[in-house]
Design an enzyme around this catalytic site. Structure first.
Site, short mmCIF file in Angstrom:
data_model
loop_
_atom_site.label_atom_id
_atom_site.label_comp_id
_atom_site.label_asym_id
_atom_site.label_seq_id
_atom_site.Cartn_x
_atom_site.Cartn_y
_atom_site.Cartn_z
N CYS A 193 0.85 -1.20 0.00
CA CYS A 193 0.00 0.00 0.00
C CYS A 193 0.88 1.24 0.00
O CYS A 193 1.88 1.30 0.73
CB CYS A 193 -0.89 -0.02 1.24
SG CYS A 193 -2.04 1.37 1.32
N HIS A 212 -9.24 -3.34 -3.20
CA HIS A 212 -8.25 -2.66 -2.33
C HIS A 212 -8.60 -1.17 -2.21
O HIS A 212 -8.54 -0.60 -1.13
CB HIS A 212 -6.84 -2.85 -2.91
CG HIS A 212 -5.75 -2.19 -2.12
ND1 HIS A 212 -4.81 -2.89 -1.39
CD2 HIS A 212 -5.46 -0.88 -1.93
CE1 HIS A 212 -3.99 -2.03 -0.79
NE2 HIS A 212 -4.35 -0.80 -1.10
N GLU A 213 -9.02 -0.57 -3.36
CA GLU A 213 -9.33 0.87 -3.35
C GLU A 213 -10.67 1.16 -2.67
O GLU A 213 -10.78 2.12 -1.90
CB GLU A 213 -9.35 1.42 -4.78
CG GLU A 213 -8.01 1.30 -5.52
CD GLU A 213 -6.82 1.79 -4.69
OE1 GLU A 213 -5.77 1.14 -4.72
OE2 GLU A 213 -6.96 2.79 -3.97
N HIS A 233 -10.20 1.25 0.92
CA HIS A 233 -9.67 2.53 1.39
C HIS A 233 -10.80 3.52 1.65
O HIS A 233 -10.81 4.22 2.67
CB HIS A 233 -8.69 3.16 0.38
CG HIS A 233 -7.27 2.72 0.52
ND1 HIS A 233 -6.57 2.81 1.71
CD2 HIS A 233 -6.41 2.21 -0.37
CE1 HIS A 233 -5.34 2.35 1.54
NE2 HIS A 233 -5.21 1.97 0.29
O1 K2U Z 1 -4.04 1.82 -2.77
C1 K2U Z 1 -2.81 1.74 -2.82
O2 K2U Z 1 -2.08 1.91 -1.84
C2 K2U Z 1 -2.16 1.34 -4.09
C3 K2U Z 1 -1.74 -0.07 -4.03
C4 K2U Z 1 -2.86 -0.87 -4.63
C5 K2U Z 1 -2.79 -2.36 -4.59
C6 K2U Z 1 -1.91 -3.04 -3.78
C7 K2U Z 1 -1.89 -4.44 -3.80
C8 K2U Z 1 -2.78 -5.15 -4.58
C9 K2U Z 1 -3.66 -4.46 -5.36
C10 K2U Z 1 -3.67 -3.09 -5.37
C11 K2U Z 1 -0.38 -0.07 -4.73
O3 K2U Z 1 -0.53 -0.30 -6.05
S1 K2U Z 1 0.80 -1.05 -3.94
C12 K2U Z 1 2.12 -1.13 -5.01
C13 K2U Z 1 1.92 -2.00 -6.19
C14 K2U Z 1 2.41 -1.60 -7.39
C15 K2U Z 1 2.25 -2.39 -8.50
C16 K2U Z 1 1.58 -3.61 -8.40
C17 K2U Z 1 1.05 -4.02 -7.19
C18 K2U Z 1 1.22 -3.21 -6.07
NI NI Z 2 -3.52 1.01 -0.46
#
Ligand code: K2U
Ligand code: NI
Length: 194
Positions: free
Chosen positions: A118, A161-162, A165
């Site tokens: 995250c 995941h979003e 949040h």
């Molecule tokens: O919401 C966030 O913090 C963005 C996350 C989203 C996410 C994490 C894990 C699994 C699905 C979505 C970031 O993308 S974490 C970094 C990352 C970058 C590329 C691929 C996967 C995770």
């Molecule tokens: Ni996140």
């Protein structure tokens, strides 16, 4: 006008980290049709994700790669997020969703064997994060039209995941505390690296 106007470049200093209350409480619905300010902010968030996945921009502005960003991750109490990702087949998906709601989902679950990360969490948290394999999402797009999305696999994981949040839920809230690698039965591993 908020600082997130269309030309503003979001960097890691704009990203709120865990512990800040705004990440641990549900966000407010956005008025429909979205205001010019809300539309510019959401576009700014999408541009951050594209920049974070561009080697030149990511290096220049020291950006952590991200495939999703919710408004409360940049300190805004607004129920909207952007996502920009490639799915298992290598197809590119771009989402700027307002007031998203999961209206139905599969019973079967999936998880990323490498776990999740995250942008708001500066530490490694190990463990499987079970997510619905398929979801139907109702949301509004930037034009204020209501849309229905049917998602499965990796896009389904990112969107969940979003939406978490926006509901004040962090990925580690879904990891089994007794046994982080414990999985509900009928959960499948999604072997995939973005
Ligand atoms: O919401 C966030 O913090 C963005 C996350 C989203 C996410 C994490 C894990 C699994 C699905 C979505 C970031 O993308 S974490 C970094 C990352 C970058 C590329 C691929 C996967 C995770
Ligand atoms: Ni996140």
């Amino acid at each position: 006008m908020s600082k997130f106007h269309s030309q503003y470049l979001i960097t890691m200093k704009d990203i709120v980290r865990e512990g800040n209350l705004i990440l641990h409480q549900a966000t407010q619905e956005v008025r429909i049709p979205p205001s010019q300010e809300d539309k510019e902010t959401l576009t700014c968030m999408l541009n951050f994700l594209k920049n974070s996945q561009d080697p030149v921009m990511a290096k220049k502005y020291k950006l952590r790669a991200g495939v999703g960003l919710s408004a409360n991750q940049i300190g805004l109490n607004k129920r909207m997020f952007a996502a920009y990702l490639k799915d298992e087949k290598g197809n590119e998906h771009e989402y700027t969703l307002i007031n998203p709601k999961i209206i139905s989902h599969s019973i079967s679950t999936i998880y990323l064997p490498q776990g999740e990360g995250c942008l708001s969490v500066d530490r490694k948290v190990s463990g499987f994060v079970p997510r619905y394999e398929r979801i139907k999402v109702k949301a509004f797009n930037l034009s204020g039209e209501e849309i229905l999305l049917k998602l499965k696999g990796y896009p389904s994981i990112v969107i969940q995941h979003e939406i978490d949040h926006l509901n004040g839920i962090m990925f580690y809230d879904r990891i089994n505390q007794e046994n982080p690698f414990q999985l509900p039965e009928n959960s499948k591993s999604l072997h995939f690296t973005n």
